[in-house]
Enzyme design. Sequence first.
Site: not given
Ligand code: COA
Length: 333
Positions: A118, A258, A288
């Site tokens: 990214c 980004h 993204n």
């Molecule tokens: N729909 C519904 N629920 C979802 C889901 C979806 N698409 N994806 C994950 N969940 C659930 C998980 O299973 C979890 O459930 P559980 O608590 O029963 O296990 C819950 O939501 C929370 O998951 P978590 O991963 O802790 O959520 P989060 O608030 O961290 O958000 C992201 C998840 C991926 C959006 C976030 O971590 C993120 O943006 N990370 C950075 C990713 C990124 O952009 N990377 C690229 C380079 S920077």
Amino acid sequence: MSSKKLRACISGVHGYVPDYILTNSELETLVDTSDEWIMTRTGIKERRILKGEMQGTSVLGVKCVKGLLEKTNTDPKDIDLIICATVTPDMLFPSTSNLIADKVGATNSYGFDISAACSGFIYALSTGSQFIEAGTHKKVIVVGADKMSSIIDYTDRKNCVLFGDGGGAVLLEPSKDETGIQDYLLRSDGSGGDMLCLKAGGSLRPASIETIKNKEHYIYQEGSSVFKFAVTNMADISEEIMNKNNLNSDDVAYLVPHQANKRIIDATAKRMGVGPEKVLLNIEKYGNTTAGTIPLCLWDYEKKFKKGDNLILAAFGGGFTWGSLYLKWSYNN
Ligand code: COA
């Protein structure tokens, strides 16, 4: 002989996204998710997908570069170098930049790809600018493009909602005045590599029945850990480049971040002290697109920019990689 330092400036920008729109409602039919969850956790409403057989990232890059050449009235034969930032190259080799050069008729250009996930576009833009600053190259094209749908498992709800396909390209030329690329800061930390990666398909784990069964050719990400690193490092490096260049929040016309997660962007803007009116967003419509997000954002908002505007570009990505770049916009529309 003048001792004035040569500076690189962006003299044009063009972007491309495929026509197919993958909405949150369609994702609701593929995995257990909801529009409400995706919007509140990420800020993404829809993303674009490149459909069809034999359509690699170079297809996106070629659209961007052809549009850029047309728009800037540039003969492809005058291009000296094409750098393509991507983690979804058409093939491991030849480089996607080489394929793009061939398809746009840039017969006097050479090229190479940059793999910094990214942060790829900021890495590539700062690299490209150095060829201009050295005085050895007059016209350099920097492309950021990714076909993320090629490495997404559409049964994995944690990742399939985040990514889309698209890209953008800029033309770099020697600046005629004080505008252009002023400064950049680039960082990496390989100890975070395992948290966001493509496990197989390289020399470590070449494709096999086992890697396919284990779904190792799809993106692997520990979302919440990556989120924490992204929030801290993108905010830190954006603040650092402002301090280094004695910029306060009033001096900054726009933050071009980004587009991975709206909450990461908000944290960065807050640390820089810039209000939402200065934060350029297109995450809602493209998701993204990895190396594509920043040039796509420049393209989407090009008409807003005035000559002399101070822009801060900032990114965080797999690797880990992160960086910020300070530029003064070089033209009025
Ligand atoms: N729909 C519904 N629920 C979802 C889901 C979806 N698409 N994806 C994950 N969940 C659930 C998980 O299973 C979890 O459930 P559980 O608590 O029963 O296990 C819950 O939501 C929370 O998951 P978590 O991963 O802790 O959520 P989060 O608030 O961290 O958000 C992201 C998840 C991926 C959006 C976030 O971590 C993120 O943006 N990370 C950075 C990713 C990124 O952009 N990377 C690229 C380079 S920077």
